[in-house]
Design a protein around this motif. Structure first.
Motif, mmCIF file in Angstrom:
data_model
loop_
_atom_site.group_PDB
_atom_site.id
_atom_site.type_symbol
_atom_site.label_atom_id
_atom_site.label_comp_id
_atom_site.label_asym_id
_atom_site.label_seq_id
_atom_site.Cartn_x
_atom_site.Cartn_y
_atom_site.Cartn_z
ATOM 1 N N LEU A 1 0.827 -1.203 0.000
ATOM 2 C CA LEU A 1 0.000 0.000 0.000
ATOM 3 C C LEU A 1 0.863 1.256 0.000
ATOM 4 C CD1 LEU A 1 -2.678 -1.334 2.460
ATOM 5 C CD2 LEU A 1 -3.110 -0.703 0.088
ATOM 6 N N ALA A 2 2.009 1.191 0.686
ATOM 7 C CA ALA A 2 2.945 2.317 0.653
ATOM 8 C C ALA A 2 3.529 2.487 -0.747
ATOM 9 C CB ALA A 2 4.057 2.098 1.676
ATOM 10 N N TRP A 3 3.831 1.376 -1.418
ATOM 11 C CA TRP A 3 4.306 1.427 -2.803
ATOM 12 C C TRP A 3 3.278 2.125 -3.689
ATOM 13 C CZ3 TRP A 3 8.449 1.135 -5.682
ATOM 14 C CH2 TRP A 3 9.586 0.461 -5.206
ATOM 15 N N ASP A 4 2.001 1.833 -3.455
ATOM 16 C CA ASP A 4 0.946 2.459 -4.260
ATOM 17 C C ASP A 4 0.963 3.979 -4.114
ATOM 18 O OD1 ASP A 4 0.182 -0.089 -5.011
ATOM 19 O OD2 ASP A 4 -1.582 -0.150 -3.702
ATOM 20 N N ILE A 5 1.165 4.447 -2.888
ATOM 21 C CA ILE A 5 1.243 5.895 -2.671
ATOM 22 C C ILE A 5 2.432 6.487 -3.409
ATOM 23 C CG2 ILE A 5 1.629 7.697 -0.942
ATOM 24 C CD1 ILE A 5 0.138 5.901 1.061
ATOM 25 N N ARG A 6 3.568 5.836 -3.298
ATOM 26 C CA ARG A 6 4.767 6.358 -3.972
ATOM 27 C C ARG A 6 4.596 6.336 -5.483
ATOM 28 N NH1 ARG A 6 7.719 9.617 -5.226
ATOM 29 N NH2 ARG A 6 9.999 9.606 -5.194
ATOM 30 N N GLU A 7 3.991 5.282 -6.002
ATOM 31 C CA GLU A 7 3.778 5.220 -7.444
ATOM 32 C C GLU A 7 2.772 6.271 -7.910
ATOM 33 O OE1 GLU A 7 2.905 1.178 -8.555
ATOM 34 O OE2 GLU A 7 4.938 0.490 -8.094
#
Length: 293
Positions: A102-108
């Motif tokens: 979910l953190a990756w999604d924010i960064r992407e």
């Protein structure tokens, strides 16, 4: 009569132009989508121009719950409200419902929108996603961090025990609608219109029940989020309600530079219960951090 009609039309036009957005339902912004590196189509709302602010909602909540903030801050900032995977209008999937993904999604999302040094605002479980993003990616891409009403691990947290969490997950699977009704109504202390509450409930129920359970279990497994706080070398604002006062005191002690505020008379969705106060607080925090419009 012909002279009166232009005057009347002009008066009506003036009245329409001077109506304030806050008088009715705020405009939530314009929809956009992007596809993550693992192939999931995610939705966001955006409005305005300038320095960027990204708002992340809590467990099963939609991006548009930030509608008052989008309407207010988009006058001077570029505002993005995000639907995490399986939330709101984002694609519902079976995988990736754990902190790191979910953190990756924010960064992407921030990379897709080419947002330089954004202000990242997370509420409830969204605050934990923000902390995970800081832990994974550092702070070079951030200009400030705002955490709203979440338990970070400061005592006393005796009520957050495994048995109670397990019972809550069983209730969720046994009667999702009843639990959602209770949960949503419990997020507010100020009276909210029934149609608004029904919209929030409907949005929450769009997250599949098994996914909702998985999200709760994944984030509960971390338990202590305090260890990430020292990694935040950007201005930090921590806003809580009265039940989380101990969390506020803990953050004040461990991060003396943080600005901490307690909303004594608001519910968990404090930025909806007291939108003017929240917006003013965030605005002043940004100005004092040198991040004004």
């Amino acid at each position: 009569m012909s002279a009166v009609r232009p005057m009347l039309l002009g008066w009506l036009t003036l009245m329409l132009l001077t109506v304030q957005p806050a008088a009715g339902k705020p405009s939530p912004g314009q929809s956009g989508y992007f596809t993550t590196s693992d192939g999931v189509r995610l939705h966001y709302l955006q409005a305005g121009q300038g320095r960027s602010i990204v708002f992340v909602p809590g467990w099963t909540m939609p991006a548009w719950i930030w509608e008052y903030q989008v309407a207010h801050f988009s006058r001077h900032y570029r505002v993005v409200a995000f639907d995490p995977r399986s939330h709101g209008d984002s694609e519902r999937v079976t995988d990736g419902h754990y902190p790191n993904r979910l953190a990756w999604d924010i960064r992407e999302l921030t990379r897709h929108l080419e947002l330089p040094r954004t202000v990242l605002v997370g509420w409830s479980m969204g605050a934990l996603q923000v902390l995970t993003a800081v832990e994974q990616f550092g702070t070079e891409w951030l200009s400030a961090v705002v955490l709203v009403d979440e338990v970070l691990g400061y005592p006393p947290n005796a009520w957050i025990d495994s048995r109670r969490r397990g019972k809550g997950r069983l209730e969720l699977q046994a009667d999702r609608k009843r639990v959602t009704d209770r949960f949503v109504r419990g997020m507010y202390k100020r009276p909210q219109p029934e149609d608004y509450l029904q919209r929030i409930m409907a949005a929450s129920l769009r997250t599949p029940t098994n996914t909702a359970v998985t999200l709760g279990a994944s984030f509960s497994a971390v338990g202590d989020w305090r260890k990430i706080l020292p990694a935040i070398d950007r201005p930090l604002l921590f806003v809580v309600t009265e039940p989380q006062r101990k969390q506020a005191e803990g953050v004040s002690a461990d991060v003396p530079s943080a600005r901490v505020e307690v909303f004594e008379r608001a519910g968990h969705a404090l930025f909806v219960d007291e939108p003017e106060r929240f917006n003013r607080l965030l605005e002043n925090f940004l100005i004092q951090a040198g991040l004004g419009p």
